[in-house]
Design a protein around this motif. Structure first.
Motif, PDB file in Angstrom:
ATOM      1  N   THR A   1       0.818  -1.209   0.000  1.00 49.82           N
ATOM      2  CA  THR A   1       0.000   0.000   0.000  1.00 49.82           C
ATOM      3  C   THR A   1       0.851   1.260   0.000  1.00 49.82           C
ATOM      4  O   THR A   1       0.322   2.344  -0.150  1.00 49.82           O
TER       5      THR A   1
ATOM      6  N   ARG B   1      -5.708   4.563  -1.384  1.00 51.95           N
ATOM      7  CA  ARG B   1      -5.635   4.265   0.048  1.00 51.95           C
ATOM      8  C   ARG B   1      -6.912   4.690   0.756  1.00 51.95           C
ATOM      9  O   ARG B   1      -7.420   3.987   1.630  1.00 51.95           O
TER      10      ARG B   1
ATOM     11  N   ASN C   1      -9.609   2.179  -0.152  1.00 49.60           N
ATOM     12  CA  ASN C   1      -9.436   0.932   0.590  1.00 49.60           C
ATOM     13  C   ASN C   1      -9.857   1.084   2.046  1.00 49.60           C
ATOM     14  O   ASN C   1     -10.394   0.161   2.643  1.00 49.60           O
TER      15      ASN C   1
END
Length: 79
Positions: A28, A36, A39
């Motif tokens: 990541t 990010r 997510n």
């Protein structure tokens, strides 16, 4: 032999068990900021909670718009 990278897909066809093997390495740290955030907010338990809250908010917004519109459309004319 090729060096392994931190991210990517590694495919190994020849192993001891004579089966195909696919390894996916993700990181990541290289992902863009929007990915990010996506997510974090749109996956897992927090994602489910965000979708439920968004659905309820959308329901009430549409309900209020419909109520106000219906009020003015069906308002009785006063003399």
């Amino acid at each position: 032999m090729q060096p392994q990278e931190a991210t990517g897909v590694q495919y190994s066809r020849w192993n001891e068990n004579n089966q195909d093997q696919v390894s996916v390495n993700t990181s990541t740290t290289d992902a863009p900021a929007w990915r990010r955030v996506y997510n974090l907010l749109c996956t897992g338990k927090l994602g489910i909670a965000m979708k439920v809250a968004g659905g309820l908010a959308l329901f009430w917004i549409i309900f209020i718009i419909g109520y106000v519109t219906g009020y003015y459309v069906h308002k009785c004319k006063q003399q």
